[in-house]
Design an enzyme around this catalytic site. Sequence first.
Site, PDB file in Angstrom:
ATOM      1  N   HIS A  97       0.816  -1.419  -0.116  1.00 27.77           N
ATOM      2  CA  HIS A  97      -0.185   0.200   0.003  1.00 27.77           C
ATOM      3  C   HIS A  97       0.623   1.275   0.177  1.00 27.77           C
ATOM      4  O   HIS A  97       1.693   1.438   0.787  1.00 27.77           O
ATOM      5  CB  HIS A  97      -0.906  -0.186   1.237  1.00 27.77           C
ATOM      6  CG  HIS A  97      -2.023   0.895   1.377  1.00 27.77           C
ATOM      7  ND1 HIS A  97      -1.817   2.452   1.166  1.00 27.77           N
ATOM      8  CD2 HIS A  97      -3.388   1.006   0.883  1.00 27.77           C
ATOM      9  CE1 HIS A  97      -3.141   2.867   1.369  1.00 27.77           C
ATOM     10  NE2 HIS A  97      -3.641   2.756   0.776  1.00 27.77           N
ATOM     11  N   GLU A 146      -3.602   2.028  -7.386  1.00 29.68           N
ATOM     12  CA  GLU A 146      -3.925   3.322  -6.023  1.00 29.68           C
ATOM     13  C   GLU A 146      -3.172   4.390  -6.980  1.00 29.68           C
ATOM     14  O   GLU A 146      -2.472   4.487  -5.949  1.00 29.68           O
ATOM     15  CB  GLU A 146      -4.423   2.303  -4.888  1.00 29.68           C
ATOM     16  CG  GLU A 146      -5.480   1.430  -4.523  1.00 29.68           C
ATOM     17  CD  GLU A 146      -5.577   2.243  -3.289  1.00 29.68           C
ATOM     18  OE1 GLU A 146      -6.689   1.847  -2.784  1.00 29.68           O
ATOM     19  OE2 GLU A 146      -4.835   1.436  -2.340  1.00 29.68           O
TER      20      GLU A 146
END
Length: 227
Positions: A97, A146
Amino acid sequence: MTKNLWVVANWKSNKNIAEALEWISLVGPKVERRDNLKVVVCPQFDALEEVKRAIQIANFPLLVGAQDLSPFTEGAYTGEESARALSDFVDLAILGHSERRQNFQETNEIVGKKTTQARSSNIVPLVCIQDSDTPVPQGVKLVAYEPIFAIGTDNPDTPENAGRIALALKQQYGEDLEVLYGGSVNADNCQSFIRQPNLSGLLIGRASLSAEEFGQIVDKCTYPHGS
Ligand code: PGA
């Protein structure tokens, strides 16, 4: 074959055990049991065991994910959560992430090692990539696109661009790569992403914290063209 629809809740460092269990009790009954619908909740490490147990007892069609795991095997790695131990509770792990890449200096090499650990313990690696240049480690079949500008900002990418990136990734890594979109997804915009033919689901931060909004998102994604 019907394509999978992934709806993944990334709670980050937000919920304690009591809050996590309350959310499960509210969202669990609303999720339809369907083979291709993969609704995944990713709590903090400390809540994993209780969340898993609550889901099993109620027989909810929910999967459990970790938000990270150790790049090492079990052994002398103080503070790390090994894939082997996590595999008692989780089906999947979010890896790479952008918050980990930024705040914890996680490199592509480390993400690759974490991917290897996940796979060796039968945990599905969900690797986050920030753009189409971020490498996808070998063997990974589930990624989340993302873009940094979209995370935590109320400034999502356009569904068309997310769809284009998903197509490019599939062309590069294989048609069987499943690509999710994440970044400022909410109940209002979720369907526009789900309708993109090359996207297989969503990774959701803030809008996953409210059981009510997340339930709406799952419902809208299950019936993207109306029920
Ligand atoms: P956001 O976060 O939905 O709050 O923008 C997404 C993510 O970080 O995965």
